[in-house]
Design a protein around this motif. Structure first.
Motif, PDB file in Angstrom:
ATOM      1  N   LYS A  71      -3.695  46.991  93.051  1.00  0.00           N
ATOM      2  CA  LYS A  71      -2.402  48.110  93.103  1.00  0.00           C
ATOM      3  C   LYS A  71      -1.836  48.162  94.537  1.00  0.00           C
ATOM      4  O   LYS A  71      -0.705  48.355  94.739  1.00  0.00           O
ATOM      5  N   ARG A  72      -2.931  47.833  95.560  1.00  0.00           N
ATOM      6  CA  ARG A  72      -2.247  47.941  96.942  1.00  0.00           C
ATOM      7  C   ARG A  72      -1.720  46.579  97.332  1.00  0.00           C
ATOM      8  O   ARG A  72      -0.309  46.900  97.784  1.00  0.00           O
ATOM      9  N   GLN A  73      -1.622  45.550  96.512  1.00  0.00           N
ATOM     10  CA  GLN A  73      -0.786  44.431  96.951  1.00  0.00           C
ATOM     11  C   GLN A  73       0.441  44.591  95.869  1.00  0.00           C
ATOM     12  O   GLN A  73       1.596  44.256  96.465  1.00  0.00           O
ATOM     13  N   ALA A  74       0.199  45.219  94.919  1.00  0.00           N
ATOM     14  CA  ALA A  74       1.753  45.596  93.939  1.00  0.00           C
ATOM     15  C   ALA A  74       2.546  46.508  94.721  1.00  0.00           C
ATOM     16  O   ALA A  74       3.774  46.560  94.849  1.00  0.00           O
ATOM     17  N   VAL A  75       2.061  47.392  95.470  1.00  0.00           N
ATOM     18  CA  VAL A  75       2.824  48.560  96.048  1.00  0.00           C
ATOM     19  C   VAL A  75       3.437  47.910  97.503  1.00  0.00           C
ATOM     20  O   VAL A  75       4.636  47.888  97.622  1.00  0.00           O
ATOM     21  N   SER A  76       2.696  46.955  97.968  1.00  0.00           N
ATOM     22  CA  SER A  76       3.229  46.263  99.140  1.00  0.00           C
ATOM     23  C   SER A  76       4.156  45.299  98.878  1.00  0.00           C
ATOM     24  O   SER A  76       5.238  44.984  99.566  1.00  0.00           O
ATOM     25  N   PHE A  77       4.013  44.642  97.677  1.00  0.00           N
ATOM     26  CA  PHE A  77       5.396  43.802  97.373  1.00  0.00           C
ATOM     27  C   PHE A  77       6.404  44.493  97.153  1.00  0.00           C
ATOM     28  O   PHE A  77       7.684  44.132  97.490  1.00  0.00           O
ATOM     29  N   LEU A  78       6.405  45.606  96.486  1.00  0.00           N
ATOM     30  CA  LEU A  78       7.673  46.357  96.283  1.00  0.00           C
ATOM     31  C   LEU A  78       8.227  46.839  97.582  1.00  0.00           C
ATOM     32  O   LEU A  78       9.494  47.178  97.663  1.00  0.00           O
ATOM     33  N   LEU A  79       7.543  47.545  98.547  1.00  0.00           N
ATOM     34  CA  LEU A  79       8.004  47.772  99.821  1.00  0.00           C
ATOM     35  C   LEU A  79       8.631  46.830 100.759  1.00  0.00           C
ATOM     36  O   LEU A  79       9.429  47.084 101.444  1.00  0.00           O
ATOM     37  N   GLU A  80       7.992  45.661 100.482  1.00  0.00           N
ATOM     38  CA  GLU A  80       8.404  44.542 101.444  1.00  0.00           C
ATOM     39  C   GLU A  80       9.359  43.420 100.815  1.00  0.00           C
ATOM     40  O   GLU A  80       9.954  42.703 101.757  1.00  0.00           O
ATOM     41  N   MET A  81       9.624  43.355  99.515  1.00  0.00           N
ATOM     42  CA  MET A  81      10.489  42.379  98.871  1.00  0.00           C
ATOM     43  C   MET A  81      11.979  42.944  99.340  1.00  0.00           C
ATOM     44  O   MET A  81      12.306  43.859  99.634  1.00  0.00           O
ATOM     45  N   GLU A  82      12.924  41.828  99.199  1.00  0.00           N
ATOM     46  CA  GLU A  82      14.279  42.070  99.379  1.00  0.00           C
ATOM     47  C   GLU A  82      14.851  43.081  98.418  1.00  0.00           C
ATOM     48  O   GLU A  82      14.626  42.627  97.240  1.00  0.00           O
ATOM     49  N   LYS A  83      15.568  43.919  98.572  1.00  0.00           N
ATOM     50  CA  LYS A  83      15.992  44.734  97.671  1.00  0.00           C
ATOM     51  C   LYS A  83      17.155  44.427  97.152  1.00  0.00           C
ATOM     52  O   LYS A  83      18.274  44.195  98.147  1.00  0.00           O
ATOM     53  N   ARG A  84      17.415  44.236  95.913  1.00  0.00           N
ATOM     54  CA  ARG A  84      18.765  44.134  95.224  1.00  0.00           C
ATOM     55  C   ARG A  84      19.359  45.644  94.711  1.00  0.00           C
ATOM     56  O   ARG A  84      18.812  46.407  95.295  1.00  0.00           O
ATOM     57  N   VAL A  85      20.522  45.597  94.111  1.00  0.00           N
ATOM     58  CA  VAL A  85      21.263  46.916  93.998  1.00  0.00           C
ATOM     59  C   VAL A  85      20.458  47.618  93.038  1.00  0.00           C
ATOM     60  O   VAL A  85      20.342  48.694  93.689  1.00  0.00           O
ATOM     61  N   PRO A  86      19.727  47.228  92.100  1.00  0.00           N
ATOM     62  CA  PRO A  86      18.997  48.194  91.235  1.00  0.00           C
ATOM     63  C   PRO A  86      17.715  48.618  92.072  1.00  0.00           C
ATOM     64  O   PRO A  86      17.263  49.797  92.078  1.00  0.00           O
ATOM     65  N   GLU A  87      17.030  47.554  92.568  1.00  0.00           N
ATOM     66  CA  GLU A  87      15.944  48.031  93.428  1.00  0.00           C
ATOM     67  C   GLU A  87      16.101  48.996  94.600  1.00  0.00           C
ATOM     68  O   GLU A  87      15.120  49.759  94.819  1.00  0.00           O
ATOM     69  N   ALA A  88      17.298  48.640  95.120  1.00  0.00           N
ATOM     70  CA  ALA A  88      17.594  49.801  96.516  1.00  0.00           C
ATOM     71  C   ALA A  88      17.564  51.026  95.812  1.00  0.00           C
ATOM     72  O   ALA A  88      17.411  51.915  96.484  1.00  0.00           O
ATOM     73  N   ALA A  89      18.253  51.336  94.531  1.00  0.00           N
ATOM     74  CA  ALA A  89      18.601  52.678  94.081  1.00  0.00           C
ATOM     75  C   ALA A  89      17.224  53.375  93.744  1.00  0.00           C
ATOM     76  O   ALA A  89      16.722  54.504  93.917  1.00  0.00           O
ATOM     77  N   TYR A  90      16.185  52.513  93.122  1.00  0.00           N
ATOM     78  CA  TYR A  90      14.719  52.931  92.823  1.00  0.00           C
ATOM     79  C   TYR A  90      13.974  53.250  94.179  1.00  0.00           C
ATOM     80  O   TYR A  90      13.396  54.358  94.249  1.00  0.00           O
TER      81      TYR A  90
END
Length: 363
Positions: free
Chosen positions: A294-313
């Motif tokens: 889960k730590r890696q999953a959260v790190s992936f979400l925080l560090e990934m390049e955000k597209r339009v839907p993901e930036a809204a999330y």
């Protein structure tokens, strides 16, 4: 000395007024946090995979047809964001830059209100409200023509929550998609991953937005729990200070009713996914592996390049955290000012102390 009781009363009223303002502010912050949490909750109801290899548009349409023919249709959407693209309104001649999202499938999974653009509609588009205002002005924009490169698209609907966005169903057979989004459908994440890999040959990194939703929900839950704890502490003090047997029984019933209500409220709000529960609670290897996963999953979400839907999330996640934290801090301040108000009131009710010098003057 004559004006001292009036001054104490005025100070006590100030504390009470300040406590009321702080309570109103913390309730407002809590309401705003719950409101923004709803947007993040929509993301938690979906599963997104960032594909390791891009999926050609032709293969994506074949996979969509195959998925829709299943006993339990998945109805996903393949999509990619091309970044900045220049678009021009054919009628007004005004142009601007947009973030272009090319998709194939159920666009409503990406944007609320995206159902105005059907999967077979290659000539229509969706645009955000700010783009409508900039290119077409106020009023009804449905049916207006927008020029994107060498192609013309007719406006089918408006995206109210997004900004600077244009969405089209990809018509080219040579295009490719890098992300797949579908409804969770009550299945576990690992089960969804296995279905995509075994049946359709799609593999990639999983975006677990449910984790961020759980974190934000936990922070917001601290506010009502701490408020209930403060109220129970007040009731507990009344139990100790009760003079009659009937009064004591009344406050005890209030206390235990509050405890049971708090436990029920927390239990109804806390939802632990089945994949986070071990077969035996003493399995420490499971807990350490789950923490790392889960730590890696959260790190992936925080560090990934955000597209339009993901930036809204992510915006909804950070806003929920900020409003939840603000509500908790304001609640602590309100609690402290309430204690100060009670202390002032006790001072006003206590009889004045006569000093020796005062008695000597009276004598």
């Amino acid at each position: 000395m004559i004006a001292l009781p009036a001054l104490q009363k005025e100070n006590g009223l100030k504390y009470i007024f300040l406590t009321g303002i702080l309570c109103a502010l913390c309730l407002f912050c809590f309401w705003r946090g719950i409101h923004t949490l709803g947007s993040l909750g929509k993301a938690a109801e979906k599963v997104s995979f960032v594909c390791r290899e891009q999926v050609p548009a032709r293969d994506a349409r074949e996979l969509l047809k195959k998925m829709q023919e299943e006993e339990e249709p998945l109805c996903p959407v393949f999509w990619t964001e091309e970044g900045r693209a220049d678009v021009e309104a054919k009628l007004s001649g005004r142009g601007t830059a947009v973030r272009l999202v090319r998709a194939a499938g159920n666009v409503e999974l990406l944007f609320w209100g995206g159902n105005a653009l059907s999967q077979e509609d290659r000539k229509g588009c969706l645009i955000s409200r700010d783009i409508v205002t900039e290119l077409l002005g106020e009023g009804d924009c449905a049916g207006q023509i927008l020029v994107l490169g060498n192609a013309e698209y007719e406006v089918r609907g408006v995206l109210e929550e997004a900004k600077g966005v244009m969405v089209v169903q990809e018509a080219s057979e040579t295009a490719a998609f890098d992300t797949l989004t579908m409804a969770a459908g009550g299945k576990r994440l690992e089960e969804q991953r296995e279905i995509l890999e075994s049946r359709y040959g799609i593999s990639g990194d999983l975006e677990e937005w449910g984790l961020l939703y759980g974190i934000a929900r936990f922070v917001l839950l601290l506010f009502p729990v701490s408020a209930a704890a403060a109220l129970l502490a007040y009731v507990r003090r009344n139990v100790r200070e009760a003079r009659g047997a009937g009064e004591k029984i009344f406050w005890k019933l209030c206390f235990w009713g509050g405890v049971l209500g708090t436990i029920w409220g927390v239990a109804s709000q806390v939802q632990i996914p089945a994949d986070m529960l071990p077969s035996t609670w003493s399995d420490f290897a499971f807990w350490s592996g789950l923490w790392e996963e889960k730590r890696q999953a959260v790190s992936f979400l925080l560090e990934m390049e955000k597209r339009v839907p993901e930036a809204a999330y992510m915006k909804a996640f950070y806003e929920s955290l900020c409003f939840g934290g603000a509500a908790l801090v304001l609640e602590c301040c309100a609690f402290l000012t309430a204690i100060a108000a009670i202390w002032r009131r006790k001072q006003q009710q206590s009889p004045p102390v006569r000093h020796g010098c005062q008695s000597r003057f009276r004598w």
